[in-house]
Structures are given as C-alpha cells and as structure tokens.
Design a protein around this motif. Structure first.
Motif, mmCIF file in Angstrom:
data_model
loop_
_atom_site.group_PDB
_atom_site.id
_atom_site.type_symbol
_atom_site.label_atom_id
_atom_site.label_comp_id
_atom_site.label_asym_id
_atom_site.label_seq_id
_atom_site.Cartn_x
_atom_site.Cartn_y
_atom_site.Cartn_z
ATOM 1 N N ARG A 109 0.868 -1.174 0.000
ATOM 2 C CA ARG A 109 0.000 0.000 0.000
ATOM 3 C C ARG A 109 0.904 1.223 0.000
ATOM 4 O O ARG A 109 1.388 1.643 1.051
ATOM 5 N N GLY A 110 1.151 1.756 -1.194
ATOM 6 C CA GLY A 110 2.081 2.869 -1.316
ATOM 7 C C GLY A 110 3.489 2.440 -0.935
ATOM 8 O O GLY A 110 4.031 1.492 -1.503
ATOM 9 N N ILE A 111 4.070 3.116 0.080
ATOM 10 C CA ILE A 111 5.439 2.788 0.492
ATOM 11 C C ILE A 111 5.466 1.719 1.582
ATOM 12 O O ILE A 111 6.545 1.396 2.086
ATOM 13 N N ASP A 112 4.324 1.179 1.958
ATOM 14 C CA ASP A 112 4.258 0.215 3.058
ATOM 15 C C ASP A 112 3.868 -1.163 2.554
ATOM 16 O O ASP A 112 3.101 -1.299 1.597
ATOM 17 N N MET A 113 4.378 -2.183 3.253
ATOM 18 C CA MET A 113 4.049 -3.562 2.907
ATOM 19 C C MET A 113 4.256 -4.421 4.143
ATOM 20 O O MET A 113 5.352 -4.437 4.713
ATOM 21 N N GLN A 114 3.217 -5.094 4.587
ATOM 22 C CA GLN A 114 3.351 -5.916 5.786
ATOM 23 C C GLN A 114 3.839 -7.302 5.425
ATOM 24 O O GLN A 114 3.187 -8.037 4.698
ATOM 25 N N ILE A 115 5.010 -7.652 5.975
ATOM 26 C CA ILE A 115 5.516 -9.005 5.764
ATOM 27 C C ILE A 115 5.703 -9.751 7.078
ATOM 28 O O ILE A 115 6.022 -10.941 7.053
ATOM 29 N N TYR A 116 5.551 -9.101 8.231
ATOM 30 C CA TYR A 116 5.631 -9.890 9.460
ATOM 31 C C TYR A 116 4.319 -10.661 9.620
ATOM 32 O O TYR A 116 3.240 -10.146 9.406
ATOM 33 N N ARG A 117 4.457 -11.933 9.951
ATOM 34 C CA ARG A 117 3.326 -12.858 9.936
ATOM 35 C C ARG A 117 3.744 -14.146 10.620
ATOM 36 O O ARG A 117 4.921 -14.343 10.927
ATOM 37 N N ARG A 118 2.798 -15.044 10.811
ATOM 38 C CA ARG A 118 3.098 -16.341 11.419
ATOM 39 C C ARG A 118 2.719 -17.468 10.480
ATOM 40 O O ARG A 118 1.722 -17.391 9.759
ATOM 41 N N ILE A 119 3.516 -18.508 10.551
ATOM 42 C CA ILE A 119 3.189 -19.776 9.896
ATOM 43 C C ILE A 119 3.170 -20.829 10.993
ATOM 44 O O ILE A 119 4.176 -21.043 11.680
ATOM 45 N N GLN A 120 2.029 -21.464 11.151
ATOM 46 C CA GLN A 120 1.840 -22.422 12.233
ATOM 47 C C GLN A 120 2.020 -23.832 11.703
ATOM 48 O O GLN A 120 1.286 -24.248 10.803
ATOM 49 N N TRP A 121 2.994 -24.552 12.225
ATOM 50 C CA TRP A 121 3.231 -25.934 11.800
ATOM 51 C C TRP A 121 2.654 -26.867 12.876
ATOM 52 O O TRP A 121 3.375 -27.492 13.633
ATOM 53 N N GLY A 122 1.314 -26.941 12.914
ATOM 54 C CA GLY A 122 0.635 -27.729 13.934
ATOM 55 C C GLY A 122 1.059 -27.280 15.320
ATOM 56 O O GLY A 122 1.242 -26.086 15.587
ATOM 57 N N ARG A 123 1.206 -28.241 16.221
ATOM 58 C CA ARG A 123 1.721 -27.945 17.555
ATOM 59 C C ARG A 123 3.244 -28.044 17.623
ATOM 60 O O ARG A 123 3.841 -27.754 18.653
ATOM 61 N N LEU A 124 3.843 -28.454 16.512
ATOM 62 C CA LEU A 124 5.287 -28.653 16.528
ATOM 63 C C LEU A 124 6.039 -27.332 16.611
ATOM 64 O O LEU A 124 6.948 -27.182 17.430
ATOM 65 N N ALA A 125 5.676 -26.373 15.756
ATOM 66 C CA ALA A 125 6.451 -25.127 15.682
ATOM 67 C C ALA A 125 5.579 -23.979 15.223
ATOM 68 O O ALA A 125 4.722 -24.139 14.343
ATOM 69 N N SER A 126 5.814 -22.823 15.821
ATOM 70 C CA SER A 126 5.281 -21.557 15.330
ATOM 71 C C SER A 126 6.437 -20.768 14.740
ATOM 72 O O SER A 126 7.456 -20.552 15.415
ATOM 73 N N PHE A 127 6.287 -20.338 13.492
ATOM 74 C CA PHE A 127 7.298 -19.513 12.838
ATOM 75 C C PHE A 127 6.818 -18.064 12.873
ATOM 76 O O PHE A 127 5.844 -17.705 12.209
ATOM 77 N N HIS A 128 7.490 -17.252 13.667
ATOM 78 C CA HIS A 128 7.179 -15.837 13.787
ATOM 79 C C HIS A 128 8.145 -15.091 12.869
ATOM 80 O O HIS A 128 9.324 -14.902 13.212
ATOM 81 N N MET A 129 7.677 -14.662 11.705
ATOM 82 C CA MET A 129 8.536 -14.050 10.696
ATOM 83 C C MET A 129 8.513 -12.533 10.877
ATOM 84 O O MET A 129 7.455 -11.900 10.798
ATOM 85 N N LEU A 130 9.693 -11.944 11.118
ATOM 86 C CA LEU A 130 9.795 -10.533 11.467
ATOM 87 C C LEU A 130 10.285 -9.671 10.302
ATOM 88 O O LEU A 130 10.866 -10.156 9.337
ATOM 89 N N ASP A 131 10.057 -8.367 10.456
ATOM 90 C CA ASP A 131 10.563 -7.341 9.552
ATOM 91 C C ASP A 131 11.360 -6.353 10.397
ATOM 92 O O ASP A 131 10.791 -5.561 11.144
#
Length: 524
Positions: free
Chosen positions: A293-315
């Motif tokens: 959106r213009g000069i901004d773009m949200q890329i921090y997000r989570r990918i949940q791999w069941g109960r095994l792992a949460s991937f917290h992806m940062l910017d």
C-alpha cells in the motif's frame, strides 16, 4: 487418501499495487486427464513464457500460495519481460502425485501487464499435512511441476519437519550452487531471511548484474528480480518446497532504516521504496495480506506448523529507528536508549503477544540481523554493530525478558545478513556470561555474498574469545538444514568450498542439537 469434493475458489492478486480479483475454478478434470489447452485467439502464439520458474509459499493446514510470472525476455529493460501488453489466461492444477494424474484442484487466473504478468493463486480446500504437486499452463506451454505441502492440522504434531533457511544470495557474487544442494536435501519448508537480490551494480561476465547499474525504478527492480529467477539452481530450490520469505535491506537499499536512506538525504527515496516493495511482492509467493500500500508492505506474519512449531517471521527494516552513531561499529551510548526499536512498537507487541499465546513446542523467530551480542574489540573495551540488535539493546532485552515472562521454553532465533555461520546461546543478560541461557540463535551464512570464503575468518578467534556464548564461527558459503521433532531440533551447518565456479559439492561443517525444555546448544 481421498479428497472430499468442496467448493473451490481461487484468489488472483491482479496487481502488486493492491487490486484484487476472484476467479472461480471450473470443474475438476477427471483423474489422469491432461491439462486443457486454451482456445487459440487472434493474437500471435507465445513462445514458452515460463522462463522464471514457479514457486509456492506461506502454507497453512488447508491452503498454499502458488506463484509464477510470464516472461519471454526476462531482462527486457522496461521490466515487462518481453510480454505483449495484454491479459493472458493462466491455468493451474494441483495433484496428489508428481505425474499429475490425481488432480484435486484446478482453475484459471489472469496474468496482466499491471503486475508484469505475475500471478498469485491461493489454493484452498487442501487437506492438512499433505504433499501436493502443481503446475501452470499458458496457451500450449506447460510449466515444470513443483512440490508443495500443507501444514499439520492445528493441535497435532504431524511428522518431523525438515526445514532449511538461507540468506544473502548475490547473483554477481558467484554461483547459486548452495540453492541446488538445498533442493537435493528435499526439505518440507524453506525460509529466506533477506537479501534475496542485491540492488547495486556488480559482477562481470556471466554473473554481471542486469541492469549494469544500481537500481532505482520499478522497471529496474523487476529486471533484477527476473535475472535472479532465471538461475536454474534458484528455480530448483523454489520448486522443491514452499517458501516463507522476509526481506532485509538489499531488496531496496543497503542499510536503510524505515523511511531513511543510507546515506540520508537522497532525493526520491520513498518512490524508490514503493517500487522495490511492489517488485518484491510481484516476485514472491506471498498472500494478499502482503500487497503493498504505497510505500508500506506488511511481511511480518506467522506460519503455524501444527503444535510442533510456530514460525514468527519478522521485519527488522521497515519500522526500525535509524541506526545509532552514524551506523558505525562502535561503543555507542545511544544504542542503549530504551526508546529505540528495531521492530517498531506494533510489531514488538505482535511478537510478544504471539509468544504468550503459543502452544507450540518450538517458537522459531525468523528474522534478518544478528540478535545476540557480538563484541569486536579485545579486552575491557567494546564495540558492536549498530545495524544489528546490538544497536537496539533495549529492544532486544524486551524480547529476551518476554521469553521468561511468557514462559517460552524453546525459543529459536534464525538469522541471516552477516555472510557467516554462527551458533549462539542466548543469555538472559549478555553483560554476564554466567547468566541463564534462555534460547539459541542459528545464523546462516550467505548463498554467495562474500565470495568463496574460508573456514575461519580473520579476527575470528577474537570474536570467540570476547563472546563465549558463540559456539561456532565459519566463513564459507552455504545454508542451514534443520530437523525439528517434539524432542529435539538438530541444525546442520552446510557449506560449499567455492562459488566462483559452478558445481561445488556440499558438506556439513558442524551440527548442533537443542533438546526441548533445555535451552542451549550441544555439539553433535
């Protein structure tokens, strides 16, 4: 395992600037039937447009993103890939087998000039914890077949996860052999932690950058991304597994901070940022939540791999305070300012809240720059990199304190940027080497940046002496391969001996294991 028929829809991201459209998938073809051929129109038939390969990304337990971009001349200077300025229908299929005989989802989307003929398809209605195969067709041309996966059903562990992570892939710095070796490992998930492209001029001969200058415009960024995507080793790595990507600085400009270029004062930087972010979205398998959106773009997000792992992806680029002390490596009092942040307050709250709610065995933080303390000066004097978390000490300490306050028992920080392999214990207080170990940091070296390298860098022993929490330092090229189970996380630091010529073999430089519930690295 049979797939229960459900209503199917595909989501087409029509432009990287934010327009979207929804295309309904047609009836599924019978098992084993060929992909239908688009009826011939009045336009000239295309040569093969799948020169940039295919990709998938951001999986969850019932959906995944599929990506491709049509290009006849990937390095065309206008950034349009040599494509005619018209809309093309692109058909897609998802199957249970690599021969594409058991097709379970299919549809048609449009590739338009507005998005440089890139397409993003959000395939829904998939089963959890499954391996799938996919391909595209445009007119009579069929892409290669890619492999992708969905994550386990929420609340379940699923099988052990083979995950690899990479960083710093400079086309002009050498051959992408490490990507090829990663593909041969057949991981189920790949994380790219930044510097997917480099913005500068550089290289000679076969690995010279195109355009042969520092890039500034949307056309420039499109061409540079396309050049990288023509590389067969990178295409192989994308085709083998879904990716989760985050940027660092070189996707836009070296060492920028939020809206501040490096060096400061450059005219047109915000326009350049908008162009770089738009091209990045167009070329990555990202969900529509990341449309710029213009000069901004949200890329921090989570990918949940069941109960095994949460991937917290940062910017750690788009929201950071400017680097302290003119971005030097120094003993900088301003780095201690509690008002300074590398994530920005909203993202920091998002991370800490997510850690507090997590029920996963492993909380994996995928991010860009060195997290642990790294003193470069011998003796009682100290100096740190202001571009890393050392330049944002209070910001880092809030995360470390958050591990304890939110009872995060198995935090693992993944890092790129520094062109070296590191394995670090994370201390509750880096000023006190005897303080409790609260997690680990695994740092991948570069794919090519820095050239061939060597096993141990100059000044390496000083770093190990001054930073006893650092357990490994290596200056070759490569990636990190991990295997994550309910009980352990094993990290293999993979290296290639050279990148100046293609075809290098791969070996394991070192392996470490982390036991669930016992933070700290064990050499294996």
């Amino acid at each position: 395992m049979p797939v229960t028929p459900i209503t199917r829809r595909t989501l087409l991201v029509a432009t990287a600037a934010g327009a979207t459209a929804v295309a309904a998938a047609g009836s599924l073809p019978a098992s084993g039937s060929p992909m239908p051929v688009e009826a011939a129109g009045s336009h000239q038939p295309l040569p093969d447009p799948f020169t940039l390969g295919i990709a998938s990304g951001d999986p969850d337990y019932q959906s995944v993103i599929l990506w491709t971009r049509l290009a006849l001349d990937p390095l065309a200077a206008d950034g349009m890939g040599g494509m005619p300025s018209r809309r093309y229908h692109v058909q897609w299929q998802v199957a249970l087998d690599p021969a594409m005989r058991r097709v379970v989802r299919s549809g048609v989307v449009s590739a338009t000039p507005e998005s440089a003929h890139a397409v993003h398809v959000e395939v829904r209605g998939l089963l959890p914890g499954r391996e799938y195969y996919y391909r595209f067709r445009c007119e009579r041309h069929v892409s290669e077949i890619g492999r992708t996966l969905t994550t386990p059903l929420p609340g379940t562990y699923g099988s052990p996860l083979d995950m690899a992570f990479v960083s710093c892939s400079n086309y002009s710095g050498g051959y992408f052999t490490a990507y090829r070796r990663l593909a041969e490992d057949h991981p189920s998930l790949v994380l790219h932690l930044g510097d997917y492209i480099y913005e500068g001029a550089g290289g000679t001969g076969a690995r010279a950058h195109s355009p042969a200058k520092e890039i500034w415009t949307l056309a420039d960024y499109r061409v540079r991304h396309a050049q990288y995507r023509t590389d067969p080793d990178l295409q192989a790595a994308h085709a083998v597994a879904p990716w989760a990507v985050v940027w660092d600085d070189h996707e836009l400009e070296n060492n920028y901070a939020d809206e501040i270029p490096s060096p400061a004062g450059q005219a047109g930087f915000l326009e350049r940022r908008a162009a770089a972010y738009r091209a990045y979205y167009e070329m990555m398998p990202l969900r529509r939540s990341s449309i710029p959106r213009g000069i901004d773009m949200q890329i921090y997000r989570r990918i949940q791999w069941g109960r095994l792992a949460s991937f917290h992806m940062l910017d750690t680029r788009q929201y950071r305070s400017d680097q302290a002390c003119n971005d030097t490596t120094s003993d900088c009092p301003a780095a201690l300012d509690p008002a300074r942040s590398i994530t920005g307050p909203a993202q920091e709250k998002w991370l800490l809240d997510g850690l507090g709610r997590s029920s996963s065995t492993w909380d994996v933080i995928g991010q860009q720059v060195f997290f642990g303390a790294r003193d470069f000066t011998a003796g009682p004097a100290v100096s740190y990199s202001m571009d890393a978390w050392d330049g944002y000490v209070a910001s880092r300490q809030r995360i470390l304190d958050g591990f304890r306050q939110r009872h995060v028992t198995n935090p693992v920080v993944l890092t790129g940027d520094v062109h070296k392999h590191y394995a670090n214990d994370l201390k509750a207080d880096f000023r006190d080497p005897s303080s409790r170990t609260v997690g680990v940091e695994l740092v991948t070296t570069s794919i090519t940046s820095g050239g061939d390298g060597q096993d141990f860098p100059a000044g390496g022993q000083l770093q190990l002496d001054e930073n006893p929490h650092i357990k490994l330092l290596n200056n070759q090229r490569g990636y990190v391969k991990t295997r994550i189970t309910r009980d352990t996380l094993q990290a293999d630091f993979k290296v290639v001996p050279y990148v100046s010529t293609p075809g290098a073999p791969v070996s394991t430089r070192a392996s470490f294991t982390v036991e669930a519930g016992r933070p700290g690295l064990e050499l294996t």
